[in-house]
Every structure is written in C-alpha cells, then in structure tokens.
Design an enzyme around this catalytic site. Structure first.
Site, PDB file in Angstrom:
ATOM      1  CB  SER A 125     -66.670  41.279  48.627  1.00 25.93           C
ATOM      2  OG  SER A 125     -66.548  41.081  50.028  1.00 25.93           O
ATOM      3  CE  LYS A 177     -47.807  42.436  69.876  1.00 23.40           C
ATOM      4  NZ  LYS A 177     -48.232  43.624  69.147  1.00 23.40           N
TER       5      LYS A 177
END
Length: 329
Positions: A125, A177
């Site tokens: 990765s 949010k």
C-alpha cells in the site's frame, strides 16, 4: 607553626602543576571518548559522512509523512558527499497523504541522485507508493508487495454506549458535518460521500502506479484489486524489477555509473541522533554490539502499526499475523 621553607613552596607548586596537568589530560580523554561514542552511535557518524558514499535510508513501520523523515530525505539530497541512495523499505503503508509526501520527497531526491528501492519484508500500500518513487525496485523472493488501494474505517459505539446508559447528542450546521459519526447510524449520503472520497484517492493511486511502472489500463486494473504478492510474483507482473537484497541494489547502482567501492552509510532520522545517550538507545546499541536482539523494537513497531490513523489510509495488515520477529509460541 613553622613558616614554609622555599623548598616546600616549590614542591607544592610542582604538585599543583602536576594535578592541573592530569586534570586537563583526564578531561581531554573523556572528551575524546564522548566524541568517539557519539560517532559510533549517532546517525551522522561524523567522519564517515565527510567522504563520498552511498546513503541508505530506512522507510519502516507506519508512514505518516512526519517532518523528521522528510527532512532526512532532503538532507541526503542536498549532501555533496552522497553519490547515490538506497531506500530500504519495510512498511505496511500508512496515511495516504503521508505516503504521498514521502513519495514526492523521494522523487525529488531521484532527480538529483541515482535512487534504488530495496524491499525487505513489506512494501504494501503506502509502502509500495514509497517504493515506486525509485527508478529501480529490488525485492526478496518472499517479500510482500502490493495492496494497491485506499480504505477508511470508523467504529460505531452505539451499542456499547447504550449498555452504559450514555446518550451522545450533537447540534450540527448540516447533516453531513462530522459524518460518519462514532455515535449512531450515519445519515443518508454520509457513506456515499466517503466512498467518493476513497474512490477518487484510489484512482489517483492507480494512476501513479501506472505512470511509474508503465502499466496500461487493463494491467493496473488487474493488479490494483488490493491483493498482495510475493517478491517472485511481483517480478513476473512488473511491480518490481529484480530479486535480491542490498548487493543486488548496489549492482544496479554500479550499472548507473556509481563507484562500486564506495561505502554504504546509514542515514537516520534526527530524533535517533539526538537520543543516542537515552537509556533505550544505549540498550539497543549495547545489545547490537553483543549480537543480541531484544523485543523493544519489535513491540514498538507492532504498536505503531496498530495505531488508529485518522482519515484515509493506505495500509496493509493481515489480522492475526504477528509482526516480523515475533512468534506465536
């Protein structure tokens, strides 16, 4: 009390001069010893970096793009004594932004000096993102390479909080949010928002690998499914360029015109240089000098790899596997 004779005064002056002389000699010896110990244990290794050499940089553990690592790469790039660089990688990845920062810094280094990546146990990765910054990648037959992908994870503590009788409430400017939240089910659109973010970063990662390794669209789509590969399979599919260790990496540098007789010198991050007299550092160096290895570095690395990383991560970790050097016995 009898007054001191001239001979006594002269003897005392001689004695004082001798004491002063030996104090100066002792202080000089201690100073030399301290400089010698510092030169032995510090990352700079003083005298050795005053002559041309091949620098070795370690990218190990979880990659966060910390300033000490980035500063080290830049110091190596700026050094007139560094003729070439081996970046030794043993990392499962880390934050996407941190891995990108390391990749960019290494690419800048590669523009000035020959750079080869040597994979030890892991270049997965974000660790592979660092490796492809080099113009040549060497891996061992059993190295773990790949895991091209991005992931975001978040826990949901709702059930646990209900058992404890805790009710978490929030007043927000908009429904998305701070979502998804650890407390409660995500509202409509929250996971879709994160999925778009992940896929966009994933596409960027794929494009980066394809560009650096010369893959066409079909090849990168096949390889970038999150799979990890051994070093041998990675060589077959083009993720690495050669199998071997540091000798193989040095051989490639020689092909690039780097003097094969140059010494390879380890460059280390600044906190390791500053802390060379710490108890942990002294113990580590003493154990190394005695040919021993303790659990400290292994435990520290295992804890580091299990840290919760906020935000997008490019990290490979197989649950249930022990870190290198730890057995299940």
């Amino acid at each position: 009390m009898e007054p001191l004779r001239a001979d006594d005064i002269i003897d005392r002056q001689r004695l004082r001069r001798k004491v002063t002389f030996w104090r100066i000699v002792s202080a000089a010896i201690i100073l030399v010893l301290l400089i010698g110990v510092a030169a032995r244990f510090s990352g700079d290794r003083f005298g050795e970096q005053t002559r041309p050499h091949v620098a070795r940089i370690d990218i190990a553990g979880t990659i966060t793009g910390d300033e000490r690592t980035l500063d080290l790469i830049e110091l190596v790039r700026q050094s007139e004594r560094v003729e070439a660089v081996i970046v030794r990688i043993d990392s499962p990845g880390g934050t996407t932004a941190g891995s990108e920062a390391v990749h960019v810094a290494l690419r800048k280094l590669a523009e000035d000096k020959p750079l080869v990546a040597q994979v030890e146990t892991l270049a997965a990765s974000g660790g592979y993102m660092a490796a492809i910054a080099a113009d040549h990648i060497v891996a061992r037959h059993s190295s773990i390479v790949g895991s091209i992908g991005v992931i975001v994870q978040y826990p949901n503590f709702t059930g646990l909080l209900e058992d404890w009788g805790i009710d978490v409430r929030a007043i927000k400017s908009s429904p998305l949010k701070a979502e998804p939240s650890f407390f409660g089910e995500p509202p409509e659109g929250a996971e879709e928002m994160l999925r778009e973010l992940v896929l966009d970063s994933f596409q960027w990662f794929k494009d980066l690998v394809a560009d650096r390794r010369g893959f066409d669209a079909e090849t990168i789509d096949r390889l970038a499914d999150g799979s990890v590969y051994s070093g041998r399979i990675s060589l077959d599919n083009g993720l690495v360029d050669a199998l071997g260790g540091e000798e193989t990496a040095r051989a490639w540098l020689t092909e690039q015109g780097v003097d094969e007789d140059l010494e390879t010198i380890q460059w280390e991050r600044r906190e390791e240089n500053i802390g060379w007299l710490s108890l942990a550092a002294v113990a580590r160096h003493l154990a190394s000098g005695l040919g021993l290895s303790g659990p400290g570095p292994v435990v520290a690395n295992a804890l580091e790899q299990r840290l919760f990383l906020d935000g997008l991560i490019s990290l490979w970790h197989a649950d249930g596997l022990f870190p290198p050097g730890v057995s299940d016995r």
